[in-house]
Design a protein around this motif. Structure first.
Motif, PDB file in Angstrom:
ATOM      1  N   THR A 116       7.546  -0.850  -0.192  1.00  0.00           N
ATOM      2  CA  THR A 116       7.970  -2.146  -0.093  1.00  0.00           C
ATOM      3  C   THR A 116       7.028  -3.245  -0.521  1.00  0.00           C
ATOM      4  O   THR A 116       5.950  -2.860  -0.565  1.00  0.00           O
ATOM      5  N   SER A 151      -1.258  -7.039   7.461  1.00  0.00           N
ATOM      6  CA  SER A 151      -2.632  -8.123   7.471  1.00  0.00           C
ATOM      7  C   SER A 151      -2.092  -9.061   8.098  1.00  0.00           C
ATOM      8  O   SER A 151      -0.865  -9.340   8.523  1.00  0.00           O
ATOM      9  N   LYS A 189      -5.856  -6.082   4.553  1.00  0.00           N
ATOM     10  CA  LYS A 189      -4.884  -5.137   5.070  1.00  0.00           C
ATOM     11  C   LYS A 189      -5.441  -3.707   5.741  1.00  0.00           C
ATOM     12  O   LYS A 189      -6.362  -3.370   5.194  1.00  0.00           O
TER      13      LYS A 189
HETATM   14  P1  ADP Z   1      -3.002  -0.079  -2.163  1.00  0.00           P
HETATM   15  O1  ADP Z   1      -3.905  -0.747  -3.322  1.00  0.00           O
HETATM   16  O2  ADP Z   1      -3.609  -0.134  -1.095  1.00  0.00           O
HETATM   17  O3  ADP Z   1      -2.169   1.287  -2.605  1.00  0.00           O
HETATM   18  P2  ADP Z   1      -0.707  -1.638  -2.680  1.00  0.00           P
HETATM   19  O4  ADP Z   1      -0.534  -3.152  -3.376  1.00  0.00           O
HETATM   20  O5  ADP Z   1       0.084  -0.427  -3.428  1.00  0.00           O
HETATM   21  O6  ADP Z   1      -1.896  -1.182  -2.121  1.00  0.00           O
HETATM   22  O7  ADP Z   1       0.469  -1.731  -1.516  1.00  0.00           O
HETATM   23  C1  ADP Z   1       0.738  -0.453  -0.864  1.00  0.00           C
HETATM   24  C2  ADP Z   1       1.358  -1.138   0.442  1.00  0.00           C
HETATM   25  O8  ADP Z   1       0.726  -2.221   1.151  1.00  0.00           O
HETATM   26  C3  ADP Z   1       2.703  -1.718   0.093  1.00  0.00           C
HETATM   27  O9  ADP Z   1       3.531  -1.395   0.766  1.00  0.00           O
HETATM   28  C4  ADP Z   1       2.373  -3.126  -0.022  1.00  0.00           C
HETATM   29  O10 ADP Z   1       3.541  -4.143   0.276  1.00  0.00           O
HETATM   30  C5  ADP Z   1       1.578  -3.420   1.179  1.00  0.00           C
HETATM   31  N1  ADP Z   1       0.523  -4.363   1.197  1.00  0.00           N
HETATM   32  C6  ADP Z   1      -0.127  -4.837   0.151  1.00  0.00           C
HETATM   33  N2  ADP Z   1      -1.108  -5.920   0.311  1.00  0.00           N
HETATM   34  C7  ADP Z   1      -0.842  -6.204   1.879  1.00  0.00           C
HETATM   35  C8  ADP Z   1      -1.268  -7.166   2.572  1.00  0.00           C
HETATM   36  N3  ADP Z   1      -2.216  -8.074   2.536  1.00  0.00           N
HETATM   37  N4  ADP Z   1      -0.866  -7.304   3.809  1.00  0.00           N
HETATM   38  C9  ADP Z   1       0.285  -6.124   4.201  1.00  0.00           C
HETATM   39  N5  ADP Z   1       0.648  -5.307   3.338  1.00  0.00           N
HETATM   40  C10 ADP Z   1       0.245  -5.381   2.248  1.00  0.00           C
END
Ligand code: ADP
Ligand code: MG
Length: 489
Positions: A165, A208, A220
């Motif tokens: 998501t 986060s 996060k």
């Molecule tokens: P990563 O680089 O850690 O894989 P992504 O951008 O691919 O991060 O996102 C992975 C998950 O974390 C997704 O479900 C996204 O919605 C969620 N996510 C990304 N940034 C945040 C944030 N700052 N706070 C909470 N959830 C986040």
């Protein structure tokens, strides 16, 4: 952890994104021909391909693509026709190849969205950034042997979709509702059994916090393996407080990967977050890119089963049900379809909804079974409702006597069964006439006075009749029958 006062928590907003893995109900695994069933004896459902033996070649499972595309259609996502797999390298004892085959550069679906209905809050939309196809790993079992970790590779190579998501979720209830909606959807689509206890559906949560009004996301943290909606919400609530406490104390939130201990209701750090380069992703050389034709994608769309939002819409608009009733009916697809069939057999929608959500659901709950195990077919349910509607059987007799009898003997006709049980009630007219005769016989001199012109006595007769009636009578019908009878001489 220091307790954070409510007024401090109120100054922060939570930002959540979920990563959900669903095991697909294909007959064989993602890249190999063997079947998988939960609970089989360890290491009996394997194949040289899923064990990663040298010289074996993976072959992608077409049914897994179809299920992923079905899910994509259900969330109104863009389906990407050309995809290829990558290798995500990491060392894990339950990953015999040393890498996981996954879609990395081009997800099969992107940019979908989900309507969620959090309890006690307004509905919300949650973006689905991507859905990818990949294979599951085996399982490490740490709690069977006191000295060793045991490995079961039955699960290795089971097809998964990972649903990611967007960070759109802003409340704990929305997070719970998102997971609930995904579970409902995969079940409606018949692509995953949605069983979180057995791990066919698994949830990781990213969370986060940021000061309310701030536009920048905070750092996060990812919480792994939340195995129920309740534990997802508990873990998030704990983590929200923990992060706020850190920020309030002027300390940084570390971007780590955490676990949740349900017994204690706390999260703990498992490892620092891996950097992307740790995985050394590169294109899987053994599987050429797969191209899905437009016709094939459209064909999958044509085969889509009814979805909960569509049924909810139809039940509330066409059938005029309350949102509460409609939501209860669509919570389970088979239950919703049973309702539809009962209505199509001729039942009034509102009456059918009350009956199914009332005594029928109560029976299912007591037996702890789904509607599939309910022995009475919809056309018979319609006949029960007709008997109630015609006042031939009272609602309470139908629920307490007729329903259990028909459950025992589901091929019986409701009318015949009601007669056999002696619960057919006299029609109201017959009942009222009996009561009128009783009352007139008891008060002969009042009858004479009435007939001599004392019309005000009608109320007294009415009162007597109503008092004797075993149920509430229609006052107008009673009044009319009484007046007719008194005016006869
Ligand atoms: P990563 O680089 O850690 O894989 P992504 O951008 O691919 O991060 O996102 C992975 C998950 O974390 C997704 O479900 C996204 O919605 C969620 N996510 C990304 N940034 C945040 C944030 N700052 N706070 C909470 N959830 C986040
Ligand atoms: Mg990512």
């Amino acid at each position: 952890m220091a307790d954070v006062p409510a007024e401090v928590l109120d100054r922060y907003e939570v930002v959540i994104g979920l990563e959900i893995h669903a095991q697909l109900l294909t007959k064989s695994k993602m890249f190999s021909p063997e079947a998988y069933a939960y609970g089989a004896p360890p290491n009996t459902q394997t194949h040289p391909v899923s064990l990663g033996h040298p010289g074996t070649l993976p072959r992608p499972n077409k049914a897994a693509y179809e299920m992923a595309v079905r899910f994509g259609h259900a969330i109104e996502a863009e389906i990407q026709p050309v995809t290829y797999f990558s290798r995500k390298n990491y060392f894990y004892p339950d990953l015999p190849k040393g890498y996981q085959i996954t879609q990395y550069v081009i997800p099969i679906c992107k940019d979908g969205r989900l309507r969620v209905e959090p309890e006690g809050e307004p509905p919300a939309f949650v973006g689905i950034d991507k859905v990818i196809l990949e294979e599951d790993s085996g399982k490490s079992i740490h709690d069977l042997d006191p000295f060793a970790t045991l490995i079961d590779l039955n699960r290795a190579g089971v097809p998964l979709i990972e649903i990611v998501t967007a960070p759109d979720i802003r409340t704990f209830a929305q997070a719970g509702a998102t997971l609930a909606k995904i579970r409902q959807l995969v079940r409606y689509l018949e692509i995953c059994d949605g069983n979180m206890e057995e791990g066919s559906l698994r949830c990781d949560a990213n969370i986060s916090v940021r000061p309310r009004g701030s536009r920048r996301f905070g750092t996060k943290v990812e919480i792994k393996n939340l195995n129920s909606i309740r534990n997802l919400q508990r873990a998030l609530e704990y983590e929200f407080r923990r992060q706020v406490a850190l920020i309030e104390a002027g300390k940084p939130v570390e971007a780590d990967t955490r676990g949740f201990i349900p017994d204690q209701g706390i999260t703990f750090t498992m490892r620092a977050k891996e950097a992307l380069h740790d995985y050394r992703y590169f294109p899987e050389p053994d599987i050429p890119p797969v191209t899905l034709s437009d016709e094939w994608i459209a064909g999958v769309r044509q085969q889509m089963p009814p979805l909960p939002d569509e049924l909810f819409e139809r039940f509330t608009t066409r059938y005029g049900l309350s949102e509460y009733d409609a939501r209860l009916l669509v919570s389970d697809k088979a239950f919703a379809l049973y309702f539809e069939e009962t209505v199509q057999a001729g039942a009034q929608p509102k009456q059918a909804a009350n009956w199914l959500n009332g005594p029928v659901r109560a029976w299912l709950n007591r037996q702890a079974v789904d509607i599939e195990a309910f022995p009475i077919p919809p056309h018979t349910t319609q006949k029960i409702l007709r008997l109630i509607d015609d006042n031939a059987v009272s609602y309470s007799e139908a629920a307490q006597t007729l329903l259990p009898a028909l459950i025992e003997n589901s091929t019986a006709e409701p009318q015949a069964m009601a007669e056999q049980l002696g619960i057919i009630q006299a029609s109201d007219t017959v009942l009222i006439q009996q009561l009128i005769e009783e009352v007139l016989a008891e008060f002969p001199e009042k009858v004479a006075q009435y007939r001599a012109g004392k019309k005000g006595l009608l109320g007294m007769f009415m009162g007597q009749i109503m008092r004797r009636a075993p149920k509430k009578l229609d006052p107008r019908l009673t009044n009319q029958l009484l007046a007719e009878r008194l005016n006869q001489t």
